[in-house]
Scaffold this active site. Structure first.
Site, PDB file in Angstrom:
ATOM      1  N   GLU A 124      13.194  35.358  54.362  1.00  0.00           N
ATOM      2  CA  GLU A 124      12.133  36.016  55.125  1.00  0.00           C
ATOM      3  C   GLU A 124      10.823  35.273  54.904  1.00  0.00           C
ATOM      4  OE1 GLU A 124      12.882  39.043  52.217  1.00  0.00           O
ATOM      5  OE2 GLU A 124      10.752  39.553  52.198  1.00  0.00           O
ATOM      6  N   LYS A 160       7.161  34.161  53.805  1.00  0.00           N
ATOM      7  CA  LYS A 160       6.270  34.478  52.690  1.00  0.00           C
ATOM      8  C   LYS A 160       4.891  34.695  53.308  1.00  0.00           C
ATOM      9  CE  LYS A 160       4.933  32.920  48.101  1.00  0.00           C
ATOM     10  NZ  LYS A 160       3.500  33.037  48.149  1.00  0.00           N
ATOM     11  N   ASP A 216       1.020  35.281  53.660  1.00  0.00           N
ATOM     12  CA  ASP A 216      -0.136  34.830  52.886  1.00  0.00           C
ATOM     13  C   ASP A 216      -1.226  35.895  52.920  1.00  0.00           C
ATOM     14  OD1 ASP A 216      -1.701  33.227  51.359  1.00  0.00           O
ATOM     15  OD2 ASP A 216      -2.158  31.775  52.939  1.00  0.00           O
ATOM     16  N   TYR A 266       8.378  44.424  51.482  1.00  0.00           N
ATOM     17  CA  TYR A 266       9.464  43.489  51.186  1.00  0.00           C
ATOM     18  C   TYR A 266      10.155  43.729  49.845  1.00  0.00           C
ATOM     19  CZ  TYR A 266       5.471  41.059  49.012  1.00  0.00           C
ATOM     20  OH  TYR A 266       4.359  40.758  48.301  1.00  0.00           O
ATOM     21  N   LYS A 320       8.223  26.666  49.786  1.00  0.00           N
ATOM     22  CA  LYS A 320       6.902  26.458  50.394  1.00  0.00           C
ATOM     23  C   LYS A 320       7.002  25.470  51.560  1.00  0.00           C
ATOM     24  CE  LYS A 320       3.864  28.697  48.067  1.00  0.00           C
ATOM     25  NZ  LYS A 320       2.952  28.096  47.280  1.00  0.00           N
ATOM     26  N   CYS A 323       2.608   0.056  22.654  1.00  0.00           N
ATOM     27  CA  CYS A 323       1.769   1.231  22.871  1.00  0.00           C
ATOM     28  C   CYS A 323       0.323   0.779  23.063  1.00  0.00           C
ATOM     29  CB  CYS A 323       1.881   2.168  21.673  1.00  0.00           C
ATOM     30  SG  CYS A 323       0.716   3.531  21.756  1.00  0.00           S
ATOM     31  N   CYS A 349      -1.815   2.133  19.893  1.00  0.00           N
ATOM     32  CA  CYS A 349      -1.679   1.705  18.499  1.00  0.00           C
ATOM     33  C   CYS A 349      -0.970   0.368  18.360  1.00  0.00           C
ATOM     34  CB  CYS A 349      -0.952   2.771  17.673  1.00  0.00           C
ATOM     35  SG  CYS A 349       0.803   2.881  18.046  1.00  0.00           S
ATOM     36  N   CYS A 374       6.269   5.240  22.394  1.00  0.00           N
ATOM     37  CA  CYS A 374       5.619   4.543  21.288  1.00  0.00           C
ATOM     38  C   CYS A 374       6.397   4.879  20.016  1.00  0.00           C
ATOM     39  CB  CYS A 374       4.189   5.042  21.186  1.00  0.00           C
ATOM     40  SG  CYS A 374       3.443   4.703  19.602  1.00  0.00           S
ATOM     41  N   CYS A 425       0.225   6.463  15.218  1.00  0.00           N
ATOM     42  CA  CYS A 425      -0.389   6.289  16.538  1.00  0.00           C
ATOM     43  C   CYS A 425      -1.447   7.380  16.718  1.00  0.00           C
ATOM     44  CB  CYS A 425       0.660   6.403  17.638  1.00  0.00           C
ATOM     45  SG  CYS A 425      -0.075   6.334  19.281  1.00  0.00           S
TER      46      CYS A 425
HETATM   47  S1  IVH Z   1       9.047  39.113  46.777  1.00  0.00           S
HETATM   48  C1  IVH Z   1       9.702  39.905  42.220  1.00  0.00           C
HETATM   49  N1  IVH Z   1       8.670  38.559  49.300  1.00  0.00           N
HETATM   50  O1  IVH Z   1       4.216  35.998  47.080  1.00  0.00           O
HETATM   51  C2  IVH Z   1       9.119  39.175  43.361  1.00  0.00           C
HETATM   52  N2  IVH Z   1       6.857  38.173  47.813  1.00  0.00           N
HETATM   53  O2  IVH Z   1       4.220  33.950  45.038  1.00  0.00           O
HETATM   54  C3  IVH Z   1       8.566  40.072  44.407  1.00  0.00           C
HETATM   55  N3  IVH Z   1       4.830  37.367  48.903  1.00  0.00           N
HETATM   56  O3  IVH Z   1       3.391  38.108  44.442  1.00  0.00           O
HETATM   57  C4  IVH Z   1       7.932  39.324  45.481  1.00  0.00           C
HETATM   58  N4  IVH Z   1       5.610  37.368  50.955  1.00  0.00           N
HETATM   59  O4  IVH Z   1       2.488  38.698  46.775  1.00  0.00           O
HETATM   60  C5  IVH Z   1       8.125  38.567  48.082  1.00  0.00           C
HETATM   61  N5  IVH Z   1       8.466  38.187  51.572  1.00  0.00           N
HETATM   62  C6  IVH Z   1       7.928  38.185  50.363  1.00  0.00           C
HETATM   63  C7  IVH Z   1       6.604  37.784  50.136  1.00  0.00           C
HETATM   64  C8  IVH Z   1       6.104  37.782  48.838  1.00  0.00           C
HETATM   65  C9  IVH Z   1       4.538  37.137  50.181  1.00  0.00           C
HETATM   66  C10 IVH Z   1       3.874  37.156  47.802  1.00  0.00           C
HETATM   67  C11 IVH Z   1       3.818  38.259  46.784  1.00  0.00           C
HETATM   68  C12 IVH Z   1       4.145  37.610  45.475  1.00  0.00           C
HETATM   69  C13 IVH Z   1       3.823  36.183  45.754  1.00  0.00           C
HETATM   70  C14 IVH Z   1       4.580  35.245  44.840  1.00  0.00           C
END
Ligand code: IVH
Length: 705
Positions: free
Chosen positions: A123, A125, A127, A233, A321, A426, A429, A444, A450
């Protein structure tokens, strides 16, 4: 001010400049993190930080106690109540390329010893910022931001104004904490900024900042006027499970009235995950809200529970990412840094270039093979192209990781460019720098003679997970290491500082840069405080190669006292009883054992260790009475085939409950867990009258613990 001007800074100017930068960065941090209203661009912020770091590198003794280099984030905003999360809010490990995703799947399979179908959800992520919503008997009673993961801000009244967040749920578990992301759409963000600008108010740098700034308003009426949205989520505390799979649990949240992301899919295997990743990436620009990657989660919740957590991230999920930022620039030079274990690390000095909003002037070149265009196994990388000083190179930056040099443009290579010759000595040293068979790293061989290794070892010795001496950080170590009057060359010298200073009439330290009478006294007290030190911390603090925190804990648990540990490693030589015993410890292999034994048997290292031990009172291991655990302090051996868990999992679980896991049976063994196929260990256990359980018996014993 450019590099040349920096070179000409006097000490006084440098001190004043560090004070100015500390104040500017503090203000910028507050504006960004606490007030959600950045006053300077990311690039300007990074430039200030780099300038601060450059001055600190030139004048290590001037590094401030409140140095911006040591800061992350900002304190919680004033004005909100604090909420301790019943279940911690964690973050996610990152994957940056396809191989990281395949590795993730591999690790999960290995941990679980799972060969069949393994499903994951994938799914976007989002922001934004995460929020935890607590419902009791279907009524929203509390909303909290993540904060530091343990304690967040109470933003309940503000959350009530968000249309996507239901105030009441029908048919929900008695206690239900729903977690998800608060975000702002692109359209709402643009309209909000236009309104703000028209009214002469502040505008926001991006939708994430706008969302955070809008949620964390002390006046809920302001939040109500800002168009925030929420995707659910995940979940925290629950009085009963939502479902048996991630996918169904999310579907259940949708039924209860939450928005869930429509691009959530059930996938089978890495190819499927990567496919969905590319589909989401292709739609990224048209979604209407910001996403920065794709999150994969193991679908089966029983498997999630078995996988559990590392210190800050779950083993069952990863955030893939979106592509890193790339840029081309000129390689001005290659510096070689010498680390704590003597590793020579090549660092690229680059003509500064902006990569995704951050100015980069240094990047890692990994090791000598990497520069030569080979991997550790001797296979070609980059089509075998080597990297030469003066080349145009591609710099790659992903998230917060150290930038890397990824590629080289041969068409721009100067005709007289020479292949880079990696030093065989090195640079610090002059000792021979050697490569062990199978090791990609040249090291080294100078050990403690050193200066670079010695000072890095000291920094490690005082670091947070080692001795953690207040007021004695990297900066002070650099200062004492080079000090003619009160030198600290080895860890033992730290513990004789006060006496040596007193012998000088207490004059030396208090007149030193950065030290007054009070701070000198405080430092001595902090050192005194650490004369009593737990065994595992001491073993870790020695900074022996391959002996990390986990290994140090393993040794400490196994030997319990410094005397027993020291005697064993002093006498361990291949073939000896001590050597065999060392190797019999679960998790200890020949590489780790050899490195440990070599350190204790090297005369100069040994002298430094003995001098240190003479200054300390080492606290033996006291068994953590892992709250009510029936196996705390017991020595357990696993043998035969385990069917419900892997060895790694069984061991992690047993250790979490305070047990000590050994690799072989002796009279000291308390419990043998024997699966099918158990052989000699079972016989040995019967001989010693050791309690023997099968896997189910073991699980029943630790159930609920
Ligand atoms: S799961 C135990 N699902 O990303 C982990 N996180 O970098 C629970 N985030 O702190 C997080 N979209 O704020 C999850 N589909 C998604 C997400 C998500 C954004 C954020 C969340 C988390 C951070 C981690």
């Amino acid at each position: 001010m450019d590099g040349t001007e920096l070179d000409q800074l006097t000490e006084g100017e440098a001190r004043a400049e560090l004070a100015r930068l500390a104040q500017l960065l503090e203000q910028a941090n507050r504006a960004y993190h606490t007030l959600d209203a950045p006053e300077i661009s990311d690039a300007e912020y990074d430039a200030l930080k780099r300038r601060n770091a450059a001055i600190e590198a030139r004048f290590p003794a001037l590094k401030r106690a409140d140095s911006p280099s040591d800061r992350v984030g900002a304190p919680l905003a004033d004005g909100f109540g604090k909420v301790a999360h019943q279940v911690r809010m964690l973050s996610l490990e990152n994957a940056f390329d396809d191989a990281d995703v395949t590795d993730f799947e591999d690790r999960v399979r290995k941990y679980l010893n799972h060969a069949g179908d393994l499903a994951f959800t994938a799914e976007p992520k989002i922001d934004g910022l995460s929020l935890s919503l607590r419902y009791e008997r279907g009524v929203l009673v509390q909303a909290a931001t993540r904060g530091d993961g343990e304690v967040g801000e109470n933003v309940t009244e503000n959350a009530r104004t968000i249309a996507d967040i239901p105030q009441r749920l029908v048919g929900a578990p008695e206690v239900l904490e729903v977690r998800g992301e608060v975000y702002m759409s692109h359209a709402d963000f643009a309209a909000l900024n236009a309104r703000q600008a028209a009214a002469g108010g502040k505008t926001f740098a991006n939708p994430r900042n706008a969302a955070a700034g809008s949620l964390r308003q002390l006046d809920p009426a302001i939040t109500a006027a800002r168009p925030l949205r929420f995707f659910a989520y995940s979940w925290g505390a629950l009085s009963e499970p939502l479902a048996t799979t991630q996918h169904d649990a999310i579907a259940r949240l949708a039924q209860l009235g939450f928005q869930i992301n429509p691009l959530t899919r059930l996938c089978h295997g890495p190819a499927d995950l990567l496919d969905h990743y590319r589909r989401i990436e292709a739609q990224r620009a048209t979604l209407g809200y910001d996403i920065d990657g794709v999150v994969y989660k193991v679908n089966d919740l029983t498997l999630q529970a078995r996988l559990g957590f590392r210190s800050a991230t779950p083993r069952w999920a990863i955030a893939h990412k979106f592509a890193a930022e790339l840029a081309w620039t000129e390689l001005l030079g290659i510096d070689i840094q010498v680390g704590r274990t003597g590793a020579l690390s090549p660092v690229a000095r680059l003509r500064p270039v902006t990569v995704g909003g951050v100015v980069v002037s240094n990047a890692t070149l990994h090791n000598e093979d990497y520069i030569a265009g080979r991997d550790a196994k001797g296979n070609e990388i980059r089509g075998g192209k080597d990297i030469r000083i003066g080349d145009w190179v591609q710099v790659f930056r992903a998230g917060d990781v150290i930038p890397k040099v990824a590629d080289v443009d041969l068409s721009r290579r100067k005709i007289d460019a020479q292949p880079y010759v990696f030093p065989k000595e090195c640079p610090e040293c002059g000792s021979p720098a050697l490569r062990e068979e199978g090791d990609a790293v040249r090291r080294c061989s100078g050990g403690l003679i050193c200066p670079a290794q010695a000072v890095e070892r000291l920094k490690h010795f005082v670091s947070r997970h080692a001795f953690d001496i207040e007021g004695l950080g990297a900066k002070q170590i650099e200062m004492f290491f080079r000090d003619a009057d009160l030198p600290v060359k080895t860890p033992a010298d730290i513990f004789t500082l006060a006496a040596r200073d007193a012998a000088n009439g207490l004059k030396r330290l208090k007149n030193r840069d950065g030290f007054g009478e009070t701070s000198a006294r405080k430092l001595f007290a902090a050192i005194e405080d650490k004369r009593r030190i737990p065994l595992d911390r001491l073993i870790f603090a020695l900074g022996i190669r391959h002996v990390g925190e986990v290994a140090a804990q393993t040794f400490a648990r196994h030997y319990s006292t410094w005397e027993a540990f020291e005697a064993a490693v002093t006498h361990a030589r291949p073939g000896s009883v001590e050597w065999e015993q060392l190797l019999a410890i679960d998790g200890v292999g020949a590489t780790l054992a050899s490195s440990l034994v070599a350190a204790f048997q090297n005369p100069s290292e040994r002298a430094a260790i003995d001098a240190l031990a003479a200054q300390l009172e080492v606290q033996p291991v006291v068994w953590r009475a892992a709250a009510d655990s029936p196996v705390a302090g017991k020595t357990v051996v696993f043998t035969g085939t385990l069917e419900k868990m892997t060895r790694a999992e069984a061991k992690a679980r047993a250790e979490a409950l305070g047990a000590k896991v050994a690799g072989s049976v002796s009279a000291k063994t308390d419990i043998l867990v024997a699966g099918p196929g158990a052989g000699s260990k079972l016989k040995e256990a019967q001989k010693h009258g050791v309690t023997t359980l099968d896997e189910d018996g073991w699980l029943a014993l630790i159930e609920g613990a």
